[in-house]
Design an enzyme around this catalytic site. Sequence first.
Site, PDB file in Angstrom:
ATOM      1  CD  GLU A  22      10.810 -22.495  -1.741  1.00  0.00           C
ATOM      2  OE1 GLU A  22      10.993 -21.522  -2.514  1.00  0.00           O
ATOM      3  OE2 GLU A  22      10.486 -23.614  -2.138  1.00  0.00           O
ATOM      4  CB  VAL A  73     -12.738 -25.831  -0.908  1.00  0.00           C
ATOM      5  CG1 VAL A  73     -12.727 -27.084  -0.024  1.00  0.00           C
ATOM      6  CG2 VAL A  73     -14.101 -25.669  -1.566  1.00  0.00           C
TER       7      VAL A  73
END
Length: 486
Positions: free
Chosen positions: A259, A220
Site C-alpha cells: 500500500e 538491519v
Amino acid sequence: MTISTPAAQQLVDGKLVAASDGTTYPILNPATGLEIGQAPDGTPADVEGAIAAARRAFDETDWSTNTELRVRCLRQLHQALLDHADAFRDLTTAEVGMPGFMMGAAGFDVPVEGLKWVTDLLESYEFETDLGVAKPMGIKSRRTVRREAVGVVAAITPWNVPTQINLAKVGPALAAGCTVVLKPAPDTPWVACELGRLVAEHTDIPAGVFNVVTPRSNEVAAVLSTDPRVDMVSFTGSTQVGRAIMAAAAPTLKKVFLELGGKSAAIALDDADVASVAGATAFTACIHAGQGCAITTRLIVPREKYDEAVQVAAATMESIGAKDPADPGAICGPVISQVQRDRVEAYLRLAEEEGGSFATGGHVIDQAGFWIEPTVIAGLDNSSRLAQEEIFGPVLVVIPHDGDDDAVRIANDSAYGLSGSVDSGDVERAKAVAARIRTGTIAVNGGVWFSPDAPFGGYKQSGIGREMGVAGFEEYLETKTVAEPA
C-alpha cells in the site's frame, strides 16, 4: 504531556526485551522536537530471533488451525486496547504529533473497531468450500477448496497513522492463522511496542506468534524481505521503498502486499458548489499536516470558478492554522521530523521555481518542533512536480479543468491511483465521472469509504492488494484444492 505508558520494549518469542546489545535511539515529540523516550535499536540478532520464533510458532503450534484459540486471543487484545485507550491515545499524540480529534477515527477508534470486525469475521468465515463430485478425466472425485494461512508475515509499517496500519495488518494476519514480525518506522516505534506489550501481558497468544522489532537501520530490517523463512511481506509506505521491497522479495517469490503513495484528486464539476468543495478539500489537506496517503492534495475545479476556489481554500487553511496536536481544536499539527520538514520546504521552493504562487502559507514555521504553514498553491498545471509527486505535508495544489472529460484526464494523469472524490449537483453525473477515475477508493458527493469492512488499496503505483474488509483478510490466506475418491 506526561506519558504514562511503560518504556518501549521489543517483543521477541513471547518476551519483552531491549536490543540484544543494549543500544537505543531517541523518540522525539514532533510538536516540540524534544526527546520523550528511548526505543531499542534492534540488532540483526533480534530480527533473526523474531523470524525464527515466528517460523517455529507457525510450524510447531496449532495457531494456524485452532480458530477458537485465535478468536479468544484477538478478543483479549481488543479488550486490552479498550482498557488502555486513554494512555494509547496520549502516546499517539505525543509520538506521532497526531491531533486528538483523529483518535475518534484513524488514530485509534477505527483500527480498534477493525480488530473486532475481523475477529467477528473469523468466527463465521468458511475456510472450506465443497465443489461437489465431478469426473475430471473420467475419475470420480470429490473436490474441496481450502483456505489456509500464508505462514510467517513480515509487517512493515510507516509513521503517519501507525496504530491504524499496524492493526490493519496484524489483525487480519493473526486472524487468518499467520504468525507475524512487526517492524514499525523508527520515527514511531513506541506505539508498536505498546501493542506488543498488550499482547504479552493481556492475551494468551502463544510465544512467537506475534513479535515486534524496532531496528533503526534499514539494512538491519532488510532481511525481513529476503529471509526464506518469511512467506509474505505486507508493507505500507512510499512507492520508492515498495519497489525495493518487491525486488528484494523476488528471489524467494514471497507474497507481497504493497500500500503505497497517492496524489489524489478532488474534482468539482461545473454544477457543484465549488466553494463548499474547495473548503472541504482544504480542510482535508490540513488533517494531520497532510500526512496521509489517501488525502486529496489536488483540487481540480472549473476554470471559470478557479479564482473563487483558490480564495476559499486559502481562507479555510488560514482559519485552521497549525496548532499543538494536544490542543482540542487542532486539525493541523506538526510534520513528523526535521527530515520531513526539510522535504516539504524543498517542494515549496520548487513551487516558486515552477512558476506557482502561494495563496496562503508557503513557509516553515520558526518554532520548536517541525512545523509547516498550511499552504495553497495556485498557477501550476498538472505537469508540475508539485501536482505529480507525493509531498506528505499540508500542501494543496489547485488546478483548472475545462469540463468533465478534461477533469477525468487530469485526475488520471498521475503515476498514482489511491483515492479521490467527485462532486456534482447531479449524483448520477458524479458517479459517471467517478467510474472513469482509476483509483482504489473514491468519494461521491461527500460519501465516506473509510471503514473496517471496506477494502482499501490502490491502482497503478499506489500498490498491490487490499487492506481491510474481507479482501484484506484474504490477503493472508493461500488457496488449496483437495481431491479424493468419491
